[in-house]
Design a protein around this motif. Structure first.
Motif, PDB file in Angstrom:
ATOM      1  N   ASP A  46       0.826  -1.212   0.000  1.00 30.21           N
ATOM      2  CA  ASP A  46       0.000   0.000   0.000  1.00 30.21           C
ATOM      3  C   ASP A  46       0.862   1.265   0.000  1.00 30.21           C
ATOM      4  O   ASP A  46       0.550   2.233  -0.706  1.00 30.21           O
ATOM      5  CB  ASP A  46      -0.946  -0.001   1.210  1.00 30.21           C
ATOM      6  CG  ASP A  46      -2.226  -0.783   0.940  1.00 30.21           C
ATOM      7  OD1 ASP A  46      -2.494  -1.129  -0.232  1.00 30.21           O
ATOM      8  OD2 ASP A  46      -2.970  -1.053   1.904  1.00 30.21           O
ATOM      9  N   GLY A  47       1.916   1.262   0.788  1.00 23.76           N
ATOM     10  CA  GLY A  47       2.792   2.437   0.836  1.00 23.76           C
ATOM     11  C   GLY A  47       3.441   2.696  -0.508  1.00 23.76           C
ATOM     12  O   GLY A  47       3.472   3.839  -0.992  1.00 23.76           O
ATOM     13  N   ALA A  48       3.937   1.635  -1.138  1.00 26.91           N
ATOM     14  CA  ALA A  48       4.622   1.802  -2.423  1.00 26.91           C
ATOM     15  C   ALA A  48       3.657   2.221  -3.517  1.00 26.91           C
ATOM     16  O   ALA A  48       3.982   3.073  -4.354  1.00 26.91           O
ATOM     17  CB  ALA A  48       5.325   0.505  -2.808  1.00 26.91           C
ATOM     18  N   ASP A 104       4.213   6.367   5.257  1.00 29.36           N
ATOM     19  CA  ASP A 104       2.995   6.609   4.472  1.00 29.36           C
ATOM     20  C   ASP A 104       2.086   5.376   4.455  1.00 29.36           C
ATOM     21  O   ASP A 104       0.862   5.508   4.582  1.00 29.36           O
ATOM     22  CB  ASP A 104       3.358   7.023   3.040  1.00 29.36           C
ATOM     23  CG  ASP A 104       3.652   8.514   2.920  1.00 29.36           C
ATOM     24  OD1 ASP A 104       3.354   9.266   3.864  1.00 29.36           O
ATOM     25  OD2 ASP A 104       4.176   8.930   1.869  1.00 29.36           O
ATOM     26  N   GLY A 105       2.682   4.207   4.293  1.00 28.30           N
ATOM     27  CA  GLY A 105       1.864   2.983   4.272  1.00 28.30           C
ATOM     28  C   GLY A 105       1.149   2.771   5.590  1.00 28.30           C
ATOM     29  O   GLY A 105      -0.044   2.468   5.630  1.00 28.30           O
ATOM     30  N   ALA A 130       0.789   3.827  -3.126  1.00 25.29           N
ATOM     31  CA  ALA A 130       0.348   5.209  -2.858  1.00 25.29           C
ATOM     32  C   ALA A 130       1.422   6.210  -3.286  1.00 25.29           C
ATOM     33  O   ALA A 130       1.134   7.194  -3.966  1.00 25.29           O
ATOM     34  CB  ALA A 130       0.030   5.380  -1.369  1.00 25.29           C
ATOM     35  N   ARG A 131       2.660   5.948  -2.901  1.00 25.97           N
ATOM     36  CA  ARG A 131       3.723   6.904  -3.217  1.00 25.97           C
ATOM     37  C   ARG A 131       4.023   6.951  -4.713  1.00 25.97           C
ATOM     38  O   ARG A 131       4.360   8.006  -5.248  1.00 25.97           O
ATOM     39  CB  ARG A 131       4.982   6.619  -2.390  1.00 25.97           C
ATOM     40  CG  ARG A 131       4.732   6.924  -0.895  1.00 25.97           C
ATOM     41  CD  ARG A 131       5.975   6.806  -0.042  1.00 25.97           C
ATOM     42  NE  ARG A 131       7.095   7.588  -0.521  1.00 25.97           N
ATOM     43  CZ  ARG A 131       7.234   8.900  -0.375  1.00 25.97           C
ATOM     44  NH1 ARG A 131       6.309   9.600   0.243  1.00 25.97           N
ATOM     45  NH2 ARG A 131       8.291   9.516  -0.847  1.00 25.97           N
ATOM     46  N   GLN A 140      -0.702  16.599  -9.369  1.00 20.75           N
ATOM     47  CA  GLN A 140       0.502  16.987  -8.615  1.00 20.75           C
ATOM     48  C   GLN A 140       0.877  18.458  -8.822  1.00 20.75           C
ATOM     49  O   GLN A 140       1.733  18.991  -8.119  1.00 20.75           O
ATOM     50  CB  GLN A 140       1.683  16.065  -8.946  1.00 20.75           C
ATOM     51  CG  GLN A 140       1.402  14.562  -8.732  1.00 20.75           C
ATOM     52  CD  GLN A 140       0.532  14.242  -7.542  1.00 20.75           C
ATOM     53  OE1 GLN A 140       0.772  14.716  -6.435  1.00 20.75           O
ATOM     54  NE2 GLN A 140      -0.521  13.453  -7.742  1.00 20.75           N
ATOM     55  N   ASP A 190       7.558   8.726  -5.493  1.00 20.24           N
ATOM     56  CA  ASP A 190       8.645   7.758  -5.625  1.00 20.24           C
ATOM     57  C   ASP A 190       8.207   6.711  -6.642  1.00 20.24           C
ATOM     58  O   ASP A 190       7.103   6.795  -7.188  1.00 20.24           O
ATOM     59  CB  ASP A 190       8.948   7.101  -4.256  1.00 20.24           C
ATOM     60  CG  ASP A 190      10.385   6.601  -4.162  1.00 20.24           C
ATOM     61  OD1 ASP A 190      11.023   6.373  -5.207  1.00 20.24           O
ATOM     62  OD2 ASP A 190      10.881   6.445  -3.036  1.00 20.24           O
ATOM     63  N   THR A 191       9.081   5.745  -6.881  1.00 19.35           N
ATOM     64  CA  THR A 191       8.743   4.643  -7.769  1.00 19.35           C
ATOM     65  C   THR A 191       9.174   3.359  -7.078  1.00 19.35           C
ATOM     66  O   THR A 191      10.123   3.385  -6.272  1.00 19.35           O
ATOM     67  CB  THR A 191       9.454   4.800  -9.136  1.00 19.35           C
ATOM     68  OG1 THR A 191       9.740   3.511  -9.666  1.00 19.35           O
ATOM     69  CG2 THR A 191      10.756   5.553  -8.995  1.00 19.35           C
ATOM     70  N   ILE A 221      -3.452  12.157  -2.845  1.00 18.12           N
ATOM     71  CA  ILE A 221      -4.212  11.043  -3.437  1.00 18.12           C
ATOM     72  C   ILE A 221      -5.565  11.541  -3.926  1.00 18.12           C
ATOM     73  O   ILE A 221      -6.016  11.181  -5.011  1.00 18.12           O
ATOM     74  CB  ILE A 221      -4.378   9.899  -2.406  1.00 18.12           C
ATOM     75  CG1 ILE A 221      -3.023   9.219  -2.179  1.00 18.12           C
ATOM     76  CG2 ILE A 221      -5.441   8.893  -2.859  1.00 18.12           C
ATOM     77  CD1 ILE A 221      -3.018   8.149  -1.107  1.00 18.12           C
ATOM     78  N   LEU A 252       8.303   5.309   3.053  1.00 21.13           N
ATOM     79  CA  LEU A 252       7.340   4.309   2.561  1.00 21.13           C
ATOM     80  C   LEU A 252       6.588   3.662   3.715  1.00 21.13           C
ATOM     81  O   LEU A 252       5.354   3.526   3.685  1.00 21.13           O
ATOM     82  CB  LEU A 252       8.118   3.271   1.745  1.00 21.13           C
ATOM     83  CG  LEU A 252       7.472   1.933   1.393  1.00 21.13           C
ATOM     84  CD1 LEU A 252       6.224   2.143   0.563  1.00 21.13           C
ATOM     85  CD2 LEU A 252       8.464   1.063   0.613  1.00 21.13           C
ATOM     86  N   GLY A 300       1.702   6.372  -6.950  1.00 23.78           N
ATOM     87  CA  GLY A 300       0.512   7.011  -7.513  1.00 23.78           C
ATOM     88  C   GLY A 300       0.571   8.528  -7.470  1.00 23.78           C
ATOM     89  O   GLY A 300       0.082   9.199  -8.377  1.00 23.78           O
ATOM     90  N   ILE A 301       1.181   9.066  -6.426  1.00 20.40           N
ATOM     91  CA  ILE A 301       1.294  10.537  -6.320  1.00 20.40           C
ATOM     92  C   ILE A 301       2.629  11.028  -6.871  1.00 20.40           C
ATOM     93  O   ILE A 301       2.973  12.216  -6.705  1.00 20.40           O
ATOM     94  CB  ILE A 301       1.101  11.041  -4.868  1.00 20.40           C
ATOM     95  CG1 ILE A 301       2.172  10.454  -3.934  1.00 20.40           C
ATOM     96  CG2 ILE A 301      -0.298  10.716  -4.355  1.00 20.40           C
ATOM     97  CD1 ILE A 301       2.198  11.070  -2.544  1.00 20.40           C
ATOM     98  N   LYS A 302       3.377  10.124  -7.490  1.00 17.34           N
ATOM     99  CA  LYS A 302       4.661  10.480  -8.134  1.00 17.34           C
ATOM    100  C   LYS A 302       5.701  10.970  -7.120  1.00 17.34           C
ATOM    101  O   LYS A 302       6.575  11.774  -7.451  1.00 17.34           O
ATOM    102  CB  LYS A 302       4.491  11.556  -9.229  1.00 17.34           C
ATOM    103  CG  LYS A 302       3.304  11.362 -10.159  1.00 17.34           C
ATOM    104  CD  LYS A 302       3.394  10.105 -10.982  1.00 17.34           C
ATOM    105  CE  LYS A 302       2.170   9.918 -11.871  1.00 17.34           C
ATOM    106  NZ  LYS A 302       1.831   8.502 -12.090  1.00 17.34           N
TER     107      LYS A 302
END
Lengths: 189, 189
Positions: A158-160, B158-159, A162-163, B115, A169-170, B110, B155, A165-167
Protein backbone atom coordinates in the motif's frame (compact mmCIF):
# COMPACT_ATOMS: atom_id res chain seq x y z
CA UNK A 1 -18.92 -3.94 -33.79
CA UNK A 2 -17.11 -2.03 -31.05
CA UNK A 3 -17.19 -2.93 -27.37
CA UNK A 4 -19.54 -0.01 -26.81
CA UNK A 5 -22.10 -1.37 -29.22
CA UNK A 6 -21.97 -4.84 -27.75
CA UNK A 7 -21.83 -3.93 -24.07
CA UNK A 8 -24.95 -3.39 -22.03
CA UNK A 9 -25.87 -0.14 -20.22
CA UNK A 10 -24.92 -1.90 -16.98
CA UNK A 11 -21.47 -2.83 -18.30
CA UNK A 12 -20.91 0.66 -19.66
CA UNK A 13 -21.85 2.23 -16.32
CA UNK A 14 -19.49 -0.09 -14.45
CA UNK A 15 -16.69 0.76 -16.86
CA UNK A 16 -17.36 4.51 -16.64
CA UNK A 17 -17.47 4.38 -12.83
CA UNK A 18 -14.19 2.46 -12.64
CA UNK A 19 -12.42 4.71 -15.14
CA UNK A 20 -13.68 8.09 -13.95
CA UNK A 21 -13.34 7.49 -10.22
CA UNK A 22 -9.81 6.18 -10.72
CA UNK A 23 -8.88 9.22 -12.77
CA UNK A 24 -10.86 11.95 -10.98
CA UNK A 25 -11.83 10.55 -7.57
CA UNK A 26 -15.02 9.38 -5.92
CA UNK A 27 -16.56 12.85 -6.16
CA UNK A 28 -17.30 12.37 -9.85
CA UNK A 29 -20.93 13.27 -10.50
CA UNK A 30 -23.81 11.09 -11.66
CA UNK A 31 -24.21 13.30 -14.76
CA UNK A 32 -20.59 12.72 -15.78
CA UNK A 33 -20.91 8.98 -15.20
CA UNK A 34 -24.11 8.70 -17.23
CA UNK A 35 -22.69 10.84 -20.01
CA UNK A 36 -19.51 8.74 -20.26
CA UNK A 37 -21.58 5.55 -20.29
CA UNK A 38 -24.14 6.89 -22.76
CA UNK A 39 -26.94 5.96 -20.36
CA UNK A 40 -29.78 8.13 -19.03
CA UNK A 41 -29.98 8.90 -15.32
CA UNK A 42 -33.33 7.20 -15.25
CA UNK A 43 -31.76 4.01 -16.61
CA UNK A 44 -28.89 4.28 -14.15
CA UNK A 45 -31.23 4.43 -11.20
CA UNK A 46 -33.15 1.46 -12.58
CA UNK A 47 -29.91 -0.54 -12.61
CA UNK A 48 -28.28 0.75 -9.41
CA UNK A 49 -29.85 1.89 -6.16
CA UNK A 50 -27.46 4.86 -5.96
CA UNK A 51 -24.13 6.17 -7.17
CA UNK A 52 -22.60 4.58 -4.06
CA UNK A 53 -23.87 1.17 -5.14
CA UNK A 54 -22.65 1.71 -8.71
CA UNK A 55 -19.21 2.55 -7.35
CA UNK A 56 -19.20 -0.55 -5.14
CA UNK A 57 -20.25 -2.75 -8.08
CA UNK A 58 -17.54 -1.27 -10.30
CA UNK A 59 -14.87 -2.13 -7.71
CA UNK A 60 -16.32 -5.61 -7.33
CA UNK A 61 -16.03 -6.05 -11.06
CA UNK A 62 -12.40 -4.92 -11.09
CA UNK A 63 -11.44 -7.25 -8.24
CA UNK A 64 -11.04 -10.33 -10.46
CA UNK A 65 -8.69 -8.56 -12.88
CA UNK A 66 -6.72 -7.21 -9.93
CA UNK A 67 -6.12 -10.70 -8.61
CA UNK A 68 -5.12 -12.00 -12.07
CA UNK A 69 -2.75 -9.06 -12.56
CA UNK A 70 -1.00 -9.39 -9.23
CA UNK A 71 -1.03 -13.00 -8.08
CA UNK A 72 1.09 -15.83 -9.48
CA UNK A 73 -0.70 -18.80 -11.11
CA UNK A 74 -1.88 -21.29 -8.50
CA UNK A 75 -0.30 -24.27 -10.26
CA UNK A 76 3.25 -22.94 -10.53
CA UNK A 77 6.18 -24.68 -8.85
CA UNK A 78 7.66 -21.52 -7.44
CA UNK A 79 8.64 -21.13 -3.82
CA UNK A 80 6.60 -19.01 -1.40
CA UNK A 81 9.38 -16.43 -1.54
CA UNK A 82 9.19 -16.26 -5.33
CA UNK A 83 5.40 -16.09 -5.23
CA UNK A 84 5.51 -13.14 -2.83
CA UNK A 85 8.15 -11.37 -4.95
CA UNK A 86 5.93 -11.93 -8.01
CA UNK A 87 3.27 -9.63 -6.53
CA UNK A 88 5.80 -6.86 -5.99
CA UNK A 89 7.30 -7.33 -9.45
CA UNK A 90 3.79 -6.92 -10.85
CA UNK A 91 3.24 -3.80 -8.75
CA UNK A 92 6.48 -2.29 -10.08
CA UNK A 93 5.36 -3.08 -13.61
CA UNK A 94 1.87 -1.60 -13.10
CA UNK A 95 3.32 1.51 -11.51
CA UNK A 96 5.31 2.15 -14.68
CA UNK A 97 2.15 2.80 -16.70
CA UNK A 98 1.66 6.51 -17.51
CA UNK A 99 -1.88 6.58 -16.09
CA UNK A 100 -0.98 4.81 -12.83
CA UNK A 101 -2.54 6.61 -9.86
CA UNK A 102 -1.89 4.02 -7.17
CA UNK A 103 -4.10 1.19 -5.94
CA UNK A 104 -7.75 2.01 -6.62
CA UNK A 105 -8.88 -0.07 -3.64
CA UNK A 106 -6.73 1.95 -1.26
CA UNK A 107 -7.61 5.29 -2.87
CA UNK A 108 -11.36 4.71 -2.63
CA UNK A 109 -11.13 4.04 1.10
CA UNK A 110 -8.97 7.12 1.70
CA UNK A 111 -11.27 9.31 -0.38
CA UNK A 112 -14.58 8.09 1.02
CA UNK A 113 -13.43 8.40 4.66
CA UNK A 114 -16.29 6.13 5.62
CA UNK A 115 -15.52 2.47 6.17
CA UNK A 116 -19.22 1.57 6.14
CA UNK A 117 -19.72 2.89 2.59
CA UNK A 118 -20.57 -0.02 0.23
CA UNK A 119 -17.55 0.75 -1.95
CA UNK A 120 -15.22 0.93 1.07
CA UNK A 121 -16.44 -2.49 2.13
CA UNK A 122 -15.67 -4.02 -1.26
CA UNK A 123 -12.24 -2.36 -1.35
CA UNK A 124 -11.47 -3.48 2.19
CA UNK A 125 -12.33 -7.09 1.32
CA UNK A 126 -10.14 -7.06 -1.80
CA UNK A 127 -7.14 -5.93 0.25
CA UNK A 128 -7.94 -8.45 2.98
CA UNK A 129 -7.73 -11.16 0.33
CA UNK A 130 -4.31 -9.92 -0.77
CA UNK A 131 -3.18 -9.93 2.87
CA UNK A 132 -4.49 -13.50 3.19
CA UNK A 133 -2.40 -14.50 0.16
CA UNK A 134 0.70 -13.04 1.84
CA UNK A 135 -0.22 -14.77 5.11
CA UNK A 136 -0.59 -18.17 3.43
CA UNK A 137 2.69 -17.88 1.54
CA UNK A 138 4.46 -16.65 4.68
CA UNK A 139 3.26 -19.69 6.55
CA UNK A 140 4.17 -22.10 3.71
CA UNK A 141 7.61 -20.48 3.56
CA UNK A 142 8.24 -21.06 7.25
CA UNK A 143 8.05 -17.43 8.41
CA UNK A 144 8.78 -17.06 12.12
CA UNK A 145 5.67 -14.86 12.50
CA UNK A 146 3.39 -15.20 9.45
CA UNK A 147 0.85 -12.69 10.77
CA UNK A 148 3.49 -10.00 11.23
CA UNK A 149 5.07 -10.70 7.84
CA UNK A 150 1.68 -10.50 6.08
CA UNK A 151 1.00 -7.15 7.77
CA UNK A 152 4.44 -5.91 6.74
CA UNK A 153 3.97 -6.99 3.13
CA UNK A 154 0.57 -5.34 2.67
CA UNK A 155 1.99 -2.23 4.35
CA UNK A 156 4.82 -2.15 1.79
CA UNK A 157 2.33 -2.83 -0.99
CA UNK A 158 0.00 0.00 0.00
CA UNK A 159 2.79 2.44 0.84
CA UNK A 160 4.62 1.80 -2.42
CA UNK A 161 1.54 2.05 -4.61
CA UNK A 162 0.35 5.21 -2.86
CA UNK A 163 3.72 6.90 -3.22
CA UNK A 164 4.07 5.83 -6.85
CA UNK A 165 0.51 7.01 -7.51
CA UNK A 166 1.29 10.54 -6.32
CA UNK A 167 4.66 10.48 -8.13
CA UNK A 168 6.57 10.86 -4.86
CA UNK A 169 8.64 7.76 -5.63
CA UNK A 170 8.74 4.64 -7.77
CA UNK A 171 8.89 1.00 -6.67
CA UNK A 172 12.05 0.46 -8.74
CA UNK A 173 15.10 -0.15 -6.59
CA UNK A 174 12.99 0.27 -3.45
CA UNK A 175 10.36 -2.42 -3.07
CA UNK A 176 12.41 -5.50 -4.01
CA UNK A 177 15.27 -4.76 -1.57
CA UNK A 178 12.80 -3.86 1.18
CA UNK A 179 10.75 -7.03 0.75
CA UNK A 180 13.96 -9.06 0.58
CA UNK A 181 15.10 -7.70 3.96
CA UNK A 182 11.73 -8.52 5.53
CA UNK A 183 11.61 -12.04 4.05
CA UNK A 184 15.17 -12.68 5.23
CA UNK A 185 14.39 -11.40 8.74
CA UNK A 186 11.34 -13.68 8.89
CA UNK A 187 13.37 -16.66 7.64
CA UNK A 188 11.17 -17.28 4.59
CA UNK A 189 12.53 -19.78 2.09
CA UNK B 1 -13.33 35.65 24.84
CA UNK B 2 -13.20 32.44 22.81
CA UNK B 3 -10.70 31.64 20.09
CA UNK B 4 -13.42 32.35 17.55
CA UNK B 5 -13.87 35.87 18.77
CA UNK B 6 -10.16 36.56 18.74
CA UNK B 7 -9.26 34.88 15.47
CA UNK B 8 -9.46 36.71 12.16
CA UNK B 9 -11.61 35.65 9.18
CA UNK B 10 -8.40 34.43 7.54
CA UNK B 11 -7.49 32.25 10.52
CA UNK B 12 -11.02 30.87 10.74
CA UNK B 13 -11.01 29.99 7.04
CA UNK B 14 -7.65 28.22 7.37
CA UNK B 15 -8.92 26.28 10.36
CA UNK B 16 -12.18 25.34 8.63
CA UNK B 17 -10.34 24.22 5.50
CA UNK B 18 -7.92 22.06 7.48
CA UNK B 19 -10.64 20.51 9.62
CA UNK B 20 -13.27 19.90 6.94
CA UNK B 21 -10.96 18.60 4.23
CA UNK B 22 -9.34 16.22 6.70
CA UNK B 23 -12.72 14.92 7.81
CA UNK B 24 -14.64 15.00 4.53
CA UNK B 25 -12.07 15.24 1.73
CA UNK B 26 -10.94 17.91 -0.72
CA UNK B 27 -14.37 17.98 -2.38
CA UNK B 28 -15.81 20.02 0.48
CA UNK B 29 -17.64 23.02 -0.96
CA UNK B 30 -16.90 26.71 -0.61
CA UNK B 31 -20.32 27.23 1.01
CA UNK B 32 -19.54 24.69 3.72
CA UNK B 33 -16.11 26.21 4.33
CA UNK B 34 -17.49 29.75 4.61
CA UNK B 35 -20.32 28.61 6.85
CA UNK B 36 -17.96 26.75 9.21
CA UNK B 37 -15.66 29.78 9.33
CA UNK B 38 -18.49 32.30 9.74
CA UNK B 39 -17.16 34.27 6.78
CA UNK B 40 -18.99 35.44 3.65
CA UNK B 41 -18.00 34.07 0.26
CA UNK B 42 -17.19 37.60 -0.80
CA UNK B 43 -14.74 37.93 2.10
CA UNK B 44 -13.25 34.54 1.34
CA UNK B 45 -12.50 35.54 -2.24
CA UNK B 46 -10.96 38.78 -1.01
CA UNK B 47 -8.59 36.77 1.18
CA UNK B 48 -7.89 33.81 -1.12
CA UNK B 49 -7.69 33.66 -4.89
CA UNK B 50 -9.65 30.39 -4.93
CA UNK B 51 -10.65 27.39 -2.83
CA UNK B 52 -7.52 25.67 -4.17
CA UNK B 53 -5.35 28.43 -2.73
CA UNK B 54 -7.21 28.35 0.58
CA UNK B 55 -6.59 24.61 0.77
CA UNK B 56 -2.90 25.07 -0.01
CA UNK B 57 -2.58 27.79 2.64
CA UNK B 58 -4.32 25.61 5.24
CA UNK B 59 -1.80 22.80 4.61
CA UNK B 60 1.05 25.25 4.79
CA UNK B 61 -0.24 26.42 8.14
CA UNK B 62 -0.46 22.86 9.47
CA UNK B 63 3.06 21.98 8.34
CA UNK B 64 4.77 23.55 11.35
CA UNK B 65 2.62 21.65 13.86
CA UNK B 66 3.21 18.45 11.89
CA UNK B 67 6.98 18.85 12.25
CA UNK B 68 6.69 19.63 15.97
CA UNK B 69 4.43 16.62 16.51
CA UNK B 70 6.62 14.14 14.68
CA UNK B 71 10.26 15.18 14.92
CA UNK B 72 12.47 14.90 17.99
CA UNK B 73 13.92 18.12 19.48
CA UNK B 74 17.04 19.22 17.61
CA UNK B 75 19.12 19.59 20.76
CA UNK B 76 18.59 16.11 22.20
CA UNK B 77 21.49 13.72 22.77
CA UNK B 78 19.70 10.76 21.25
CA UNK B 79 21.27 8.55 18.58
CA UNK B 80 20.12 8.71 14.95
CA UNK B 81 18.40 5.35 15.49
CA UNK B 82 16.47 6.71 18.48
CA UNK B 83 15.58 9.89 16.59
CA UNK B 84 14.16 7.86 13.70
CA UNK B 85 12.22 5.61 16.07
CA UNK B 86 10.82 8.74 17.75
CA UNK B 87 8.97 9.67 14.54
CA UNK B 88 7.35 6.25 14.34
CA UNK B 89 6.47 6.27 18.04
CA UNK B 90 4.75 9.59 17.43
CA UNK B 91 2.91 8.17 14.42
CA UNK B 92 1.66 5.25 16.50
CA UNK B 93 0.49 7.68 19.15
CA UNK B 94 -1.29 9.96 16.64
CA UNK B 95 -2.93 6.97 14.97
CA UNK B 96 -4.54 6.06 18.28
CA UNK B 97 -6.68 9.22 18.26
CA UNK B 98 -10.35 8.47 17.48
CA UNK B 99 -10.50 11.02 14.65
CA UNK B 100 -7.29 9.84 12.98
CA UNK B 101 -7.79 9.50 9.23
CA UNK B 102 -4.18 9.05 8.16
CA UNK B 103 -1.62 11.64 7.07
CA UNK B 104 -3.39 14.71 5.67
CA UNK B 105 -0.46 15.49 3.38
CA UNK B 106 -0.65 12.07 1.74
CA UNK B 107 -4.46 12.07 1.56
CA UNK B 108 -4.63 15.45 -0.18
CA UNK B 109 -2.28 14.28 -2.92
CA UNK B 110 -4.21 11.04 -3.44
CA UNK B 111 -7.53 12.87 -3.49
CA UNK B 112 -6.52 15.72 -5.79
CA UNK B 113 -4.87 13.40 -8.34
CA UNK B 114 -3.06 16.44 -9.71
CA UNK B 115 0.50 16.99 -8.61
CA UNK B 116 0.50 20.54 -10.00
CA UNK B 117 -2.39 21.63 -7.74
CA UNK B 118 -1.15 24.26 -5.24
CA UNK B 119 -2.19 22.08 -2.29
CA UNK B 120 -0.46 19.01 -3.76
CA UNK B 121 2.73 21.02 -4.06
CA UNK B 122 2.62 22.07 -0.42
CA UNK B 123 1.87 18.51 0.69
CA UNK B 124 4.64 17.10 -1.48
CA UNK B 125 7.16 19.52 0.01
CA UNK B 126 6.15 18.66 3.59
CA UNK B 127 6.75 14.97 2.93
CA UNK B 128 10.01 15.71 1.15
CA UNK B 129 11.16 17.45 4.31
CA UNK B 130 10.31 14.39 6.40
CA UNK B 131 12.22 12.22 3.92
CA UNK B 132 15.18 14.60 4.23
CA UNK B 133 15.09 14.19 8.02
CA UNK B 134 15.25 10.40 7.59
CA UNK B 135 18.05 10.79 5.05
CA UNK B 136 20.13 12.98 7.38
CA UNK B 137 19.69 10.64 10.36
CA UNK B 138 20.46 7.60 8.18
CA UNK B 139 23.71 9.20 7.10
CA UNK B 140 24.65 10.28 10.64
CA UNK B 141 23.89 6.74 11.83
CA UNK B 142 26.24 5.21 9.27
CA UNK B 143 23.61 3.58 7.03
CA UNK B 144 25.16 1.60 4.19
CA UNK B 145 22.80 3.31 1.72
CA UNK B 146 21.19 6.41 3.29
CA UNK B 147 19.11 7.19 0.20
CA UNK B 148 17.55 3.74 0.15
CA UNK B 149 16.91 3.76 3.90
CA UNK B 150 15.23 7.18 3.71
CA UNK B 151 12.97 5.93 0.89
CA UNK B 152 12.14 2.82 2.93
CA UNK B 153 11.30 4.84 6.04
CA UNK B 154 8.97 7.29 4.30
CA UNK B 155 7.34 4.31 2.56
CA UNK B 156 6.68 2.69 5.93
CA UNK B 157 5.47 6.01 7.31
CA UNK B 158 2.99 6.61 4.47
CA UNK B 159 1.86 2.98 4.27
CA UNK B 160 1.29 2.72 8.01
CA UNK B 161 -0.57 6.01 8.30
CA UNK B 162 -2.73 5.25 5.27
CA UNK B 163 -3.66 1.81 6.56
CA UNK B 164 -4.34 3.12 10.05
CA UNK B 165 -6.42 5.95 8.57
CA UNK B 166 -8.75 3.52 6.77
CA UNK B 167 -8.83 1.24 9.85
CA UNK B 168 -7.24 -1.63 7.93
CA UNK B 169 -4.49 -1.96 10.53
CA UNK B 170 -2.78 -0.14 13.38
CA UNK B 171 0.89 0.78 13.74
CA UNK B 172 1.06 -1.05 17.08
CA UNK B 173 3.22 -4.17 16.93
CA UNK B 174 3.86 -3.54 13.24
CA UNK B 175 5.81 -0.37 12.59
CA UNK B 176 8.47 -0.64 15.33
CA UNK B 177 9.55 -4.20 14.41
CA UNK B 178 9.54 -3.32 10.70
CA UNK B 179 11.65 -0.19 11.14
CA UNK B 180 13.99 -2.12 13.45
CA UNK B 181 14.61 -4.74 10.74
CA UNK B 182 15.33 -2.04 8.17
CA UNK B 183 17.67 -0.10 10.48
CA UNK B 184 19.51 -3.30 11.37
CA UNK B 185 19.86 -4.28 7.71
CA UNK B 186 21.26 -0.83 6.92
CA UNK B 187 23.68 -1.01 9.86
CA UNK B 188 22.33 2.12 11.58
CA UNK B 189 23.62 2.73 15.08
Amino acid sequence: MTADVKSSPRERLLEAAATLTYRDGVGVGVDALCKAAGVSKRSMYQLFESKDHLLAASLEERAAAYVVTLLPPADGDRSPRERIMHVFDRLASEAGAPDFQGCRFLAVQIELKDQSHPASRVAHRVKENLTAFFRAEAERGGASDPDLLARQLILIFDGASARAGIKADTPTGLVAPTVTVLLDAAGVR
